[in-house]
Structures are given as C-alpha cells and as structure tokens.
Design a protein around this motif. Structure first.
Motif: not given
Length: 376
Positions: A188-208
């Motif tokens: 969330e805005p204001g949070q301090v994150v380290s390099a490589g820590v997941p921020v957003v997960t995106v399910a890519l279009d394509g096979p299911r």
C-alpha cells in the motif's frame, strides 16, 4: 315441525357394501410399492471403471508476482484487485527522490572521469613530444602513459556506474509486462518495500489450468495420464456439461501437511473464469489388490453392518449383501469381502430400497461431451 326420512333396509345394505369396496381399493392402492429407478454398476475384473471426482479451481497457467528491482517507499499504487491491465501500464511507483540523487551523483562522477581522462591524454601527448626532442627520459614518459591508462579505466567505471544509477531511477516505476488480471495486492502507499518483494500479482492471459489435489494412491494413475488428451474430465460449477482436459503436471512429492499430490490439468484459454470452482473426474479401474473399489454412495447399513444392494438381472429385484470395507479415499471405498466380479450393484437410490423390491435401471440423458469422454 321436523320431518324424519327413513331409509329402506335394502338401500342401507347397498351403501355399506359400496363403502367397504372403496375402503378396500384405497388400502390396496396404498400398499402398492412403486417401481424404483436406480443407477447400477457391474463389477468386473477388467474393463470396469469407477469415476473419482475431486474439487478443483481454475487458475492461470502463468502468474507473475511483480515487485520493484530497488528498495524504497511506495508513493502510489495505480491498480486494484480484479482490475485488468495491459502491457506497459503503470502498476505502482516508488518515491524517486533518493534514486534521482544517485543518478545525479553518477552523472557528476562520469563528468569528472571524462575530464581526468582528457587531461591524462593531453599530458601523455605533450610529454611524448618532449621525449622525441630529448628533454625528458623514458621513465617520465612511461609514468604519464600509465596515468593515461588509469584515467581511461576510471572513465569506463564511471560510465558503467552512471548507467546503473540511471537504470535504478527508472526502476522506481513498476509496469505490467503482459495483459492479465490483478489477483493479489501486497503493498500500500506509504509502505517501505525491499527489492524483489511482491507488490502486485498478475494472472496473465492465456491457457487455464484446473488445479486439484489427489490422495497418495492416485499418484501413479494421474502420472499415467500425463500428456494424454482427454485423460480427465472437468465440469465447471453451475454447468452440466463435462469438457475434456489434459493432465499437464503432477507434483513429484506429496504435500507435507495434507499428504496429497497437486495436479494441474490444461483446460485451454476458454476453460472458465479465474478462481471458478470446478470438478475434476478421473475414471479408474474397479479391481484393486485385495478387493474391489466401489462408489461410497453405494454403501448402506443393514443390521449394524455395511451392505450393498445387489441387483438380480433376471427378476430385476434387489437384495442387501453384507460387505467388509477397507480404506476410503475421497468418494471411493475399497470392499475387501462380500462382492465378486460380475455382480451388478446399485450406486444411487439405495436409501429407498427394501429386500426383494422390484426396480428398473435408470436411463437419464447423456451429454455429448461426457459420452465422448467415456468412449475415448
């Protein structure tokens, strides 16, 4: 004045007889046992199968857990859970102040290195001319040549460092690499994150994939279906038709907590919505070492013992057969004693049966997709 009508004795006898006949007919109609329709399964040493079903859910073939390549404070997040994204769309951004200062420092260092290199080249050229005229020794010329080489090496280092710091400044903006749907938000805005820590997960279009877990004894059966088109069938929640799926992946080891194998089956790009519940069905052999596998719903209880209704195909009547059961796995139970190949048992409708009751086999509508899977 009240008038009393007297009935003749003959008429009274006639009414009594008719009433008795009507009562007898109603009792006879009530005692008639309806002809029940039941589903059955023929036990066989070879060729007999029983369907085993497992709860599954639809997931994207590829899910990207995206994070920043540098550390920093999240300035803003531009997407929300469930939102569709396109390639190049901004997902989140870090506070760029420190990164911009590092970039300026890199540029300044590069400028200083360029000046030093230029001065070293000029000195080398000048003392080279003096050496040609005999005013300086070879040792002095070599010292300036070494200084020029060191200045060139420092220049290359400064250029590389400036490039890294310039790239880090661009890493403050997190962008989508492909089209998809946001399935998780971890910062969330204001949070301090380290390099490589997941921020957003995106399910890519394509096979299911239909993802589900199976007990330990099902591991070999699922591995035998790897890569086979139509190895299993999948039915989405709220739909009646079964679609063919291909087992794509079976975990090499069981989960440490549930002791189950994770299975992924390809259902294609149009195999349902992300997160949708589904049922995965696999047909397995009835015969097993030490007994026969039957559906769990075929079991009933008679006199405190487990029993199975056996159908006599000649008289189309059923009788309760006591059985001894073994391990239960999902919706399938192992019967170790009491049944033998060739018998026809009732698998649905057992709760309304009585010994010697006449039944008929249920013949419901067959879906084309399911029929294709069974014939395959």
């Amino acid at each position: 004045m009240t008038t009393i009508t007297r009935l003749r004795p003959g008429l009274i006898a006639t009414v009594t007889v008719l009433s008795a006949l009507a009562t007898a007919c109603s009792k006879s109609a009530q005692t008639e046992v309806p002809l029940r329709a039941v589903r059955t399964l023929v036990l066989s040493e070879t060729g007999g199968v029983v369907a085993r079903e497992f709860a599954a859910d639809i997931r994207a073939r590829s899910e990207s857990r995206m994070g920043f390549r540098v550390s920093g404070k999240v300035l803003k997040r531009s997407v929300d859970l469930g939102q569709r994204v396109r390639p190049g769309q901004v997902l989140a951004q870090l506070d760029p102040q420190d990164l911009s200062l590092n970039q300026e420092a890199g540029r300044a260092g590069l400028a200083a290195a360029e000046a030093n290199a230029a001065q070293a080249e000029a000195d080398l050229k000048r003392f080279g001319e003096l050496r040609a005229q005999g005013f300086v020794s070879d040792a002095v010329l070599e010292r300036y040549a070494t200084s020029a080489k060191a200045a060139q090496a420092s220049l290359r280092q400064a250029r590389a460092q400036a490039g890294v710091q310039s790239n880090q400044a661009s890493y403050a903006t997190l962008t989508a690499t492909a089209s998809g749907v946001v399935t998780a938000v971890d910062a969330e805005p204001g949070q301090v994150v380290s390099a490589g820590v997941p921020v957003v997960t995106v399910a890519l279009d394509g096979p299911r994939d239909a993802v589900f877990s199976v007990p330990e004894d099902m591991g070999p059966a699922l591995r035998a279906q790897l890569g086979r088109t139509g190895g299993i069938q999948v039915r989405l929640w709220g739909r009646d038709e079964w679609t063919l799926a291909t087992v794509r992946e079976v975990a090499a080891s069981t989960d440490t907590l549930t002791r189950t194998f994770l299975v992924k089956a390809d259902v294609g790009p149009g195999g349902g919505e992300l997160g949708q519940t589904a049922i995965a069905r696999l047909n397995t052999s009835i015969h097993a070492d030490g007994g026969l596998r039957i559906p769990l719903q075929a079991l009933t209880e008679r006199g405190g013992r487990s029993a199975v209704w056996v159908l006599d195909a000649r008289s189309m009547t059923v009788q309760a057969q006591p059985v001894t059961t073994g391990a239960i796995s999902g919706n399938v139970v192992l019967v170790t004693q009491g049944l033998k190949p060739g018998q026809e048992i009732v698998t649905a409708g057992t709760h309304v049966l009585t010994p010697g009751q006449k039944v008929k086999r249920y013949e419901g509508p067959v879906k084309l997709s399911a029929q294709a899977g069974e014939n395959k």
